[in-house]
Motif scaffolding. Structure first.
Motif, PDB file in Angstrom:
ATOM      1  N   THR A 308     -12.188 -33.941  28.792  1.00 25.86           N
ATOM      2  CA  THR A 308     -11.360 -33.064  28.825  1.00 25.86           C
ATOM      3  C   THR A 308     -10.385 -33.191  27.830  1.00 25.86           C
ATOM      4  O   THR A 308      -9.986 -32.045  26.909  1.00 25.86           O
ATOM      5  CB  THR A 308     -11.770 -32.151  29.756  1.00 25.86           C
ATOM      6  N   TYR A 309      -9.219 -34.081  28.990  1.00 25.11           N
ATOM      7  CA  TYR A 309      -7.757 -33.709  29.101  1.00 25.11           C
ATOM      8  C   TYR A 309      -7.716 -35.220  28.017  1.00 25.11           C
ATOM      9  O   TYR A 309      -6.990 -35.057  27.471  1.00 25.11           O
ATOM     10  CB  TYR A 309      -7.759 -33.390  29.663  1.00 25.11           C
ATOM     11  N   PRO A 310      -6.908 -36.580  29.171  1.00 21.71           N
ATOM     12  CA  PRO A 310      -6.578 -37.986  28.821  1.00 21.71           C
ATOM     13  C   PRO A 310      -6.892 -37.987  27.121  1.00 21.71           C
ATOM     14  O   PRO A 310      -6.358 -38.416  25.765  1.00 21.71           O
ATOM     15  CB  PRO A 310      -6.722 -38.648  29.478  1.00 21.71           C
ATOM     16  N   TYR A 311      -8.348 -37.852  26.842  1.00 23.18           N
ATOM     17  CA  TYR A 311      -8.971 -37.990  25.469  1.00 23.18           C
ATOM     18  C   TYR A 311      -8.059 -37.430  24.649  1.00 23.18           C
ATOM     19  O   TYR A 311      -7.485 -38.464  23.057  1.00 23.18           O
ATOM     20  CB  TYR A 311     -10.252 -39.056  25.663  1.00 23.18           C
ATOM     21  N   LYS A 312      -8.483 -36.184  24.519  1.00 22.07           N
ATOM     22  CA  LYS A 312      -8.081 -35.048  23.230  1.00 22.07           C
ATOM     23  C   LYS A 312      -6.403 -35.429  23.779  1.00 22.07           C
ATOM     24  O   LYS A 312      -5.519 -34.926  22.301  1.00 22.07           O
ATOM     25  CB  LYS A 312      -8.235 -33.600  23.635  1.00 22.07           C
ATOM     26  N   LEU A 313      -5.656 -35.637  25.323  1.00 23.73           N
ATOM     27  CA  LEU A 313      -4.693 -35.169  24.788  1.00 23.73           C
ATOM     28  C   LEU A 313      -3.493 -36.637  24.569  1.00 23.73           C
ATOM     29  O   LEU A 313      -2.307 -37.216  24.867  1.00 23.73           O
ATOM     30  CB  LEU A 313      -4.121 -35.230  26.227  1.00 23.73           C
ATOM     31  N   ARG A 314      -4.209 -38.135  24.081  1.00 23.64           N
ATOM     32  CA  ARG A 314      -3.641 -39.324  23.886  1.00 23.64           C
ATOM     33  C   ARG A 314      -2.588 -39.105  23.442  1.00 23.64           C
ATOM     34  O   ARG A 314      -1.212 -40.680  23.900  1.00 23.64           O
ATOM     35  CB  ARG A 314      -4.481 -40.192  23.538  1.00 23.64           C
ATOM     36  N   THR A 315      -2.282 -38.830  22.052  1.00 27.05           N
ATOM     37  CA  THR A 315      -1.386 -38.792  21.658  1.00 27.05           C
ATOM     38  C   THR A 315      -0.213 -38.604  21.593  1.00 27.05           C
ATOM     39  O   THR A 315       1.353 -38.943  21.867  1.00 27.05           O
ATOM     40  CB  THR A 315      -1.110 -38.354  20.077  1.00 27.05           C
TER      41      THR A 315
END
Length: 474
Positions: A308-315
């Motif tokens: 939900t979060y780290p994968y989507k916000l990795r950039t």
């Protein structure tokens, strides 16, 4: 630094101690996914016991035999060497004292010697069954244990005394790691990490939830990329699994939607979902009492949070915008937590029943939905009683709560799951103008976090120095 606590494996430990107290041979299988606490349980059990604790690795069989022999010499002072089977036989012949032998990551032994289970079966039948010994075969390869060892075609079928499949800790159990946390901070932490002991140990009960969360989403920290590391170890096509899990985190919960996003044939999506279920990352959910439709839902909160979060916000995270990403997570976290809250209430339904907050005996627990009508949780004792539960992760007033309960009763009439006795329960974050539990009518009840807090108790117990130390820590 690893914290010196041992949390809530009392039932499993008691079962092992019971076997130890009997002057007989026992073959025990202990398995579960990585990081779930198998090694921690077994080293706790091994304290002050005479025995060998050996952790196998991915190496040629000859190397494993030498390592096992070295472990035997180091732990017992017995100068035996050679094949693992032969050394085990020699150890049991050398003493009448109760002996414990643990072979951890056992799947690696069978991987390089497929005949090992058959040879072990012959040794059990001819020698070990008459010895005062507990032999524990442990590992992280769940499918290997369930199919190759527990299956009726296994040479060891019928020889095992006990099987322990370790699962992550439940929500009430994690309080042992954070005895000073409020129930809201416990929920926040459980929503992010779940119940995997190795992950919980990476956090600090002396830090606030926000401080722990910052560490979790900071690149280079252990928990920042643990999800992708696990998947790369366990699956052959990580990108496909990443796509499936990412789509479910976005709310695409049907198998056809997951197949479309992952660009795989809808007929082949089943094999991917099967493996994710086996790893206990996902689960298939059906309306209680019905076979269809099927929704895909996260079973493990750490993976739910990560996708939900780290994968989507990795950039953003990997270019140094940690604080900005953290603020975004906190601004939207209540929406995320509302879904987790539903699952937590279903998970602790037996505890709520035990404390008289749910009248229905939890024989069946599930969700129900049809088109745009949904009930978060239903508890049933078929033919006797049903409790329909609505969860609201919000602060509301008593009169609003009563209105919600009436709506739940209206929805319940459409489910076909009514019983001779029906109850309706609302679980809110907080009822702001009254003290819970509230009983507007005999068959209706309202509770909130204050009520839940009163039924949770610490479960941690401190451990002493261990006698048998494995060579790796899972």
């Amino acid at each position: 630094m690893r914290r010196n606590i041992f949390v809530d494996r009392e039932a499993e430990l008691q079962q092992l101690e019971s076997l130890w107290s009997k002057p007989a041979f026992s073959l025990v299988f202990v398995f579960g996914r990585r990081r779930v606490g198998k090694t921690r349980l077994l080293t706790e059990f091994a304290k002050e016991k005479t025995g060998v604790y050996y952790v196998a690795a991915q190496a040629p069989y000859e190397a494993l035999c030498k390592e096992f022999s070295d472990s035997t010499k180091r732990s017992l002072g017995l100068p035996f060497s050679g094949d693992i089977i032969e050394v085990t036989e020699s150890v049991t012949n050398a003493t009448s004292e109760k002996i414990l032998i643990v072979v951890d990551e056992f799947q690696y032994v069978v991987e390089v010697d497929a005949s090992f289970p058959s040879r072990l079966q012959r040794l059990i039948d001819s020698e070990l069954s008459q010895r005062n010994l507990i032999l524990i075969l442990c590992g992280s390869a769940v499918s290997f244990f369930e199919e190759k060892l527990l299956g009726y075609r296994s040479p060891l079928f019928g020889r095992r005394t006990a099987t322990l499949k370790l699962k992550p800790l439940s929500f009430p159990q994690i309080k042992g790691f954070f005895p000073n946390y409020s129930i809201e901070d416990l929920l926040n932490t459980y929503a992010v990490i779940g119940g995997t002991p190795a992950y919980l140990e990476k956090l600090s009960g002396a830090k606030s939830f926000k401080e722990n969360l910052r560490n979790i989403v900071t690149p280079e920290n252990y928990l920042y990329d643990e999800a992708q590391n696990i998947l790369r170890q366990e699956v052959r096509e990580p990108r496909t699994y990443f796509s499936i899990l990412s789509s479910i985190a976005e709310g695409k919960t049907s198998q056809s939607e997951a197949a479309s996003v992952a660009q795989v044939d809808p007929r082949s999506i089943v094999k991917y979902i099967d493996l994710l279920e086996e790893l206990e990352i996902l689960t298939r959910v059906r309306p209680l009492g019905y076979r269809k439709p099927v929704k895909l839902q996260f079973k493990d909160n750490y993976f739910r949070f990560w996708f939900t979060y780290p994968y989507k916000l990795r950039t953003l995270l990997e270019t140094g915008y940690v604080e900005e990403s953290l603020n975004h997570i906190l601004e939207t976290f209540n929406i995320y937590l509302s879904r987790v809250f539903e699952d937590v209430i279903a998970e602790i339904a037996p505890l709520l029943h035990q404390h008289g907050l749910i009248e229905t005996k939890p024989v069946q627990i599930g969700k129900w939905w049809h088109k745009d009508t949904e009930i978060d949780t239903i508890i049933r004792e078929p033919g006797k009683s049903t409790t329909f539960i609505e969860t609201k992760w919000s602060r509301i007033k008593h009169n609003e709560a009563e209105k919600i309960l009436k709506e739940v009763e209206e929805k319940a009439a459409k489910t076909g799951l009514a019983s001779p006795e029906n109850h309706y329960l609302l679980v809110a974050k907080e009822i702001t103008d009254e003290t819970t539990p509230i009983k507007p009518e005999k068959h209706r009840k309202i509770i909130d976090l204050k009520t839940l807090n009163n039924i949770l108790k610490p479960t941690a117990t401190k451990t002493n120095k261990q006698n048998l130390n494995p060579t790796t820590n899972k």
